[in-house]
Write a protein that holds these residues in place. Sequence first.
Motif, PDB file in Angstrom:
ATOM      1  N   LEU A   1     -18.735 -44.051  48.966  1.00  0.00           N
ATOM      2  CA  LEU A   1     -18.911 -45.493  48.786  1.00  0.00           C
ATOM      3  C   LEU A   1     -20.383 -45.897  48.891  1.00  0.00           C
ATOM      4  N   ASP A   2     -21.086 -45.227  49.769  1.00  0.00           N
ATOM      5  CA  ASP A   2     -22.513 -45.520  49.917  1.00  0.00           C
ATOM      6  C   ASP A   2     -23.256 -45.197  48.626  1.00  0.00           C
ATOM      7  N   VAL A   3     -22.896 -44.089  48.013  1.00  0.00           N
ATOM      8  CA  VAL A   3     -23.513 -43.715  46.741  1.00  0.00           C
ATOM      9  C   VAL A   3     -23.190 -44.750  45.675  1.00  0.00           C
ATOM     10  N   LEU A   4     -21.957 -45.251  45.701  1.00  0.00           N
ATOM     11  CA  LEU A   4     -21.522 -46.229  44.702  1.00  0.00           C
ATOM     12  C   LEU A   4     -21.958 -47.660  45.057  1.00  0.00           C
ATOM     13  N   LYS A   5     -22.509 -47.816  46.245  1.00  0.00           N
ATOM     14  CA  LYS A   5     -22.981 -49.126  46.722  1.00  0.00           C
ATOM     15  C   LYS A   5     -21.847 -50.170  46.782  1.00  0.00           C
ATOM     16  N   GLN A   6     -20.720 -49.731  47.262  1.00  0.00           N
ATOM     17  CA  GLN A   6     -19.565 -50.618  47.449  1.00  0.00           C
ATOM     18  C   GLN A   6     -19.624 -51.170  48.880  1.00  0.00           C
TER      19      GLN A   6
ATOM     20  N   ALA B   1     -18.702 -53.942  50.581  1.00  0.00           N
ATOM     21  CA  ALA B   1     -17.558 -54.537  51.282  1.00  0.00           C
ATOM     22  C   ALA B   1     -16.606 -53.442  51.757  1.00  0.00           C
ATOM     23  N   GLU B   2     -16.279 -52.523  50.867  1.00  0.00           N
ATOM     24  CA  GLU B   2     -15.389 -51.431  51.233  1.00  0.00           C
ATOM     25  C   GLU B   2     -16.047 -50.519  52.262  1.00  0.00           C
ATOM     26  N   LEU B   3     -17.345 -50.349  52.127  1.00  0.00           N
ATOM     27  CA  LEU B   3     -18.095 -49.506  53.044  1.00  0.00           C
ATOM     28  C   LEU B   3     -18.053 -50.075  54.457  1.00  0.00           C
ATOM     29  N   GLU B   4     -18.215 -51.363  54.596  1.00  0.00           N
ATOM     30  CA  GLU B   4     -18.173 -51.993  55.919  1.00  0.00           C
ATOM     31  C   GLU B   4     -16.800 -51.828  56.555  1.00  0.00           C
ATOM     32  N   ASP B   5     -15.736 -52.039  55.785  1.00  0.00           N
ATOM     33  CA  ASP B   5     -14.376 -51.851  56.300  1.00  0.00           C
ATOM     34  C   ASP B   5     -14.165 -50.409  56.755  1.00  0.00           C
TER      35      ASP B   5
END
Length: 84
Positions: free
Chosen positions: A35-40, A42-46
Amino acid sequence: MDKFNELVSTQMQTMEKLLYLQSELERCQEIEKQLDVLKQSAELEDLRIEIDRKKQDLKEIYQMFEKQTEEVIHTYQQLAVSFR
């Protein structure tokens, strides 16, 4: 001897929980990297919240496992003395 067997059985169940939680934590951390690579964000924080929760659970189960190990050792020592 029954108490010793019961303690060992309980400890094995705790070990299973510990191993499961470790694998779940590793899975979440791998997803976190993706997710970090994809820069997502909101999902990353969850996911990071879930990872923190799993780390805390893992810490608690590990502490329980250590306590159970001490109890198993103590019970075994008592059994060894009674068989002499």
